[in-house]
Design an enzyme around this catalytic site. Structure first.
Site, mmCIF file in Angstrom:
data_model
loop_
_atom_site.group_PDB
_atom_site.id
_atom_site.type_symbol
_atom_site.label_atom_id
_atom_site.label_comp_id
_atom_site.label_asym_id
_atom_site.label_seq_id
_atom_site.Cartn_x
_atom_site.Cartn_y
_atom_site.Cartn_z
ATOM 1 N N LYS A 222 70.272 -5.808 -49.836
ATOM 2 C CA LYS A 222 71.711 -5.592 -50.187
ATOM 3 C C LYS A 222 71.651 -3.912 -50.282
ATOM 4 C CE LYS A 222 73.651 -9.410 -51.190
ATOM 5 N NZ LYS A 222 72.924 -10.450 -52.135
ATOM 6 N N ASP B 126 63.303 -7.631 -49.677
ATOM 7 C CA ASP B 126 64.429 -8.391 -49.595
ATOM 8 C C ASP B 126 64.894 -8.529 -50.783
ATOM 9 O OD1 ASP B 126 64.477 -8.545 -46.705
ATOM 10 O OD2 ASP B 126 63.425 -10.665 -46.954
ATOM 11 N N MET C 271 68.572 -22.729 -47.827
ATOM 12 C CA MET C 271 69.830 -22.549 -47.492
ATOM 13 C C MET C 271 70.974 -23.458 -47.322
ATOM 14 S SD MET C 271 68.594 -19.359 -44.786
ATOM 15 C CE MET C 271 67.308 -20.259 -44.058
HETATM 16 N N1 SAH Z 1 60.977 -17.138 -46.259
HETATM 17 C C1 SAH Z 1 61.376 -17.631 -47.616
HETATM 18 C C2 SAH Z 1 62.675 -18.447 -47.323
HETATM 19 C C3 SAH Z 1 63.814 -17.499 -46.951
HETATM 20 S S1 SAH Z 1 65.203 -18.397 -46.761
HETATM 21 C C4 SAH Z 1 60.466 -18.620 -48.058
HETATM 22 O O1 SAH Z 1 59.565 -18.986 -47.270
HETATM 23 O O2 SAH Z 1 60.861 -19.197 -49.027
HETATM 24 C C5 SAH Z 1 66.015 -18.153 -48.306
HETATM 25 C C6 SAH Z 1 66.205 -19.477 -48.744
HETATM 26 O O3 SAH Z 1 64.990 -19.778 -49.439
HETATM 27 C C7 SAH Z 1 67.124 -19.671 -49.987
HETATM 28 O O4 SAH Z 1 68.656 -19.929 -49.676
HETATM 29 C C8 SAH Z 1 66.751 -20.725 -50.796
HETATM 30 O O5 SAH Z 1 66.986 -22.179 -50.358
HETATM 31 C C9 SAH Z 1 65.232 -20.568 -50.772
HETATM 32 N N2 SAH Z 1 64.300 -19.944 -51.680
HETATM 33 C C10 SAH Z 1 64.133 -18.840 -51.651
HETATM 34 N N3 SAH Z 1 63.352 -18.442 -52.945
HETATM 35 C C11 SAH Z 1 63.672 -19.574 -53.873
HETATM 36 C C12 SAH Z 1 63.581 -19.777 -55.048
HETATM 37 N N4 SAH Z 1 62.850 -18.836 -55.853
HETATM 38 N N5 SAH Z 1 63.936 -21.075 -55.533
HETATM 39 C C13 SAH Z 1 64.839 -21.720 -54.925
HETATM 40 N N6 SAH Z 1 64.976 -21.544 -53.760
HETATM 41 C C14 SAH Z 1 64.405 -20.594 -53.066
#
Ligand code: SAH
Length: 467
Positions: free
Chosen positions: A269, A247, A382
């Site tokens: 992307k 991803d 998100m």
């Molecule tokens: N499966 C992922 C979440 C995917 S949804 C998990 O468990 O973390 C994507 C959202 O995750 C982003 O919009 C943001 O809100 C959050 N996110 C993912 N990586 C991040 C990071 N390094 N720092 C802050 N927020 C993050």
């Protein structure tokens, strides 16, 4: 490359050791383990060396060193506490064209000895090229923890069956696939249990089945960004994969851990910047697995937390493709830790909710009253685009307008930033936040000021500006 790495077969080959103290004894012990014929030149011997000499395990050929002794040996080791003598041994070896090691004097050595992870017949040698033996030993310890004990047994059985596998599978890719599948399946479990008879049977059964290889998908959580937060299982899966579908959230630090010859596919992307549709990703997963590949589906954070991991697995289950799941550290857990924000705290928050900011425009799909309750922390994924809306609804349902909030961008990465404020200002806090960003709402967010510990590049720059 300053040194040429090699493994030498010293069985029954003469090695001259000069010196009879404890350091020499240690060296001699490893030489004996490797089956070398040890010739010793030393005036005084440790108790063990004395016994070994009496038992004929080593041969004391002289009390004092003379140049002529060099001729008899393929390798020379000087391990005395006499600097002058060590130098004489090194010079004589140089003149006689023999490789020499002088203990703790790298500049006098023409060969050096690595730190070794021993899973015989598998050996992993680590060297810092003489610059820092301590560093090499540290690295050895880290690798030691990563390499399972039973790998030696696996290698031994593989060695004994190499020829029959070669006969059965004509091409290199076929053979590689056979071994990879064998090592990842029941065979490995039997080796872990040190159950050699079952491991042998398993190999024979798989060889006899001569089945067309079945693909396998591993859904792997890559964590929030810092590569150090990968689990050991995740690392092993990434390095065993033929194909990795990843991803946009997965950073380069983690991508560079993928095997060089594996196919890497960015499904986050496309070149034009558009996202690959979920159906296309599902189709790719199926296609590669059906071809018999070992596929890793690498997702940011944890695959089952707002990751659509469940949907992808349903497709595989329907198609009868075997899979497994390796959890990852989800963004809320990782980013909160690196921002110094405890998600729960006895004084402020007795629970935490992970919620998504991607709710319907009228908010009808969300139980706002439950989100607005006090004494809890909300971790909003998100959420930046709808921040204003989220804040307004929470306040309307009773959460205090001055509830502390934090917006963590690029959590756990070198470019992490943390902006803090209160709920009524949430929109301002998120307006300029870099993505990915996580919103934390609750009293615990205020603890960031006291507990922040992670020095990202941005903290360093901010500190330099302030100074
Ligand atoms: N499966 C992922 C979440 C995917 S949804 C998990 O468990 O973390 C994507 C959202 O995750 C982003 O919009 C943001 O809100 C959050 N996110 C993912 N990586 C991040 C990071 N390094 N720092 C802050 N927020 C993050």
């Amino acid at each position: 490359m300053n040194y040429f790495p090699m493994f030498a077969d010293l069985r029954s080959r003469p090695v001259l050791v000069v010196g009879g103290g404890t350091v020499a004894e240690r060296k001699i012990q490893s030489l004996l383990d490797a089956g070398a014929e040890v010739l010793l030149a030393a005036r005084e011997l440790t108790e063990n060396l004395q016994t070994w000499a009496e038992e004929g395990r080593i041969c004391r050929i002289a009390e004092s060193f003379s140049d002529g002794l060099i001729r008899q040996a393929v390798l020379v080791i000087a391990a005395t506490d006499d600097e002058e003598l060590n130098r004489r041994v090194a010079d004589a070896a140089e003149r006689g064209n023999k490789l020499v090691n002088v203990v703790d004097r790298q500049e006098l050595c023409s060969f050096i000895v690595p730190a070794v992870i021993d899973r015989s017949p598998v050996q992993i040698a680590v060297s810092s090229g003489g610059t820092s033996p301590v560093l090499a030993r540290r690295l050895r310890l880290q690798i030691e923890q990563l390499v399972p004990q039973h790998i030696g047994l696996m290698a031994q059985i593989a060695g004994e069956n190499r020829e029959s596998v070669k006969r059965q599978f004509g091409s290199l890719p076929e053979r590689r696939q056979f071994w990879e599948q064998l090592f990842a399946g029941r065979f490995q479990d039997y080796c872990t249990q040190n159950n050699r008879p079952q491991a042998d049977l398993q190999l024979k059964a798989e060889l006899a089945a001569k089945q067309t290889q079945q693909g396998f998908v591993t859904l792997v959580g890559a964590g929030p960004g810092d590569a150090g937060l990968l689990t050991i299982h995740a690392l092993q899966a990434i390095q065993a994969a033929d194909v990795v579908l990843y991803d946009a959230l997965v950073g380069t630090d983690i991508l560079c851990l993928i095997r060089k010859d594996a196919e890497k596919i960015n499904v986050g992307k496309r070149a034009g910047g558009h996202k690959v549709r979920q159906e296309e990703t599902n189709a790719l997963l199926l296609e590669y697995a059906q071809k018999g590949c070992r596929v890793v589906r690498l997702k940011g954070g944890d695959p089952f937390v707002f990751g659509r991991g469940g949907e992808e697995l349903q497709i595989l289950a329907e198609a009868g493709i075997p899979f497994k799941i390796i959890p990852g550290i989800t963004a809320a857990v990782g980013a909160a830790a690196y921002a110094g924000i405890p998600l729960t705290h006895r004084d402020y928050a007795q629970s935490v909710q992970f919620i998504t900011g991607q709710c319907k425009a009228d908010g009808s799909d969300v139980d706002w009253a439950s989100f607005a309750r006090s004494n809890q922390t909300l971790a909003v994924y998100m959420g930046t685009i709808k921040a204003e809306n989220i804040a307004a609804r929470l306040i309307r349902h009773g959460r205090a307008a001055d509830t502390p909030c934090a917006v963590i961008s690029n959590g756990t990465r070198q470019n992490q930033t943390v902006a803090t404020g209160v709920l009524s200002d949430l929109q301002c806090l998120t307006a300029n936040a870099a993505t990915p960003a996580l919103i934390i709402i609750g009293e615990v967010a205020a603890l960031h000021h006291r507990l922040a510990w992670f020095q990202s590049e941005n903290t360093a720059v901010a500190k330099a500006k302030a100074a």
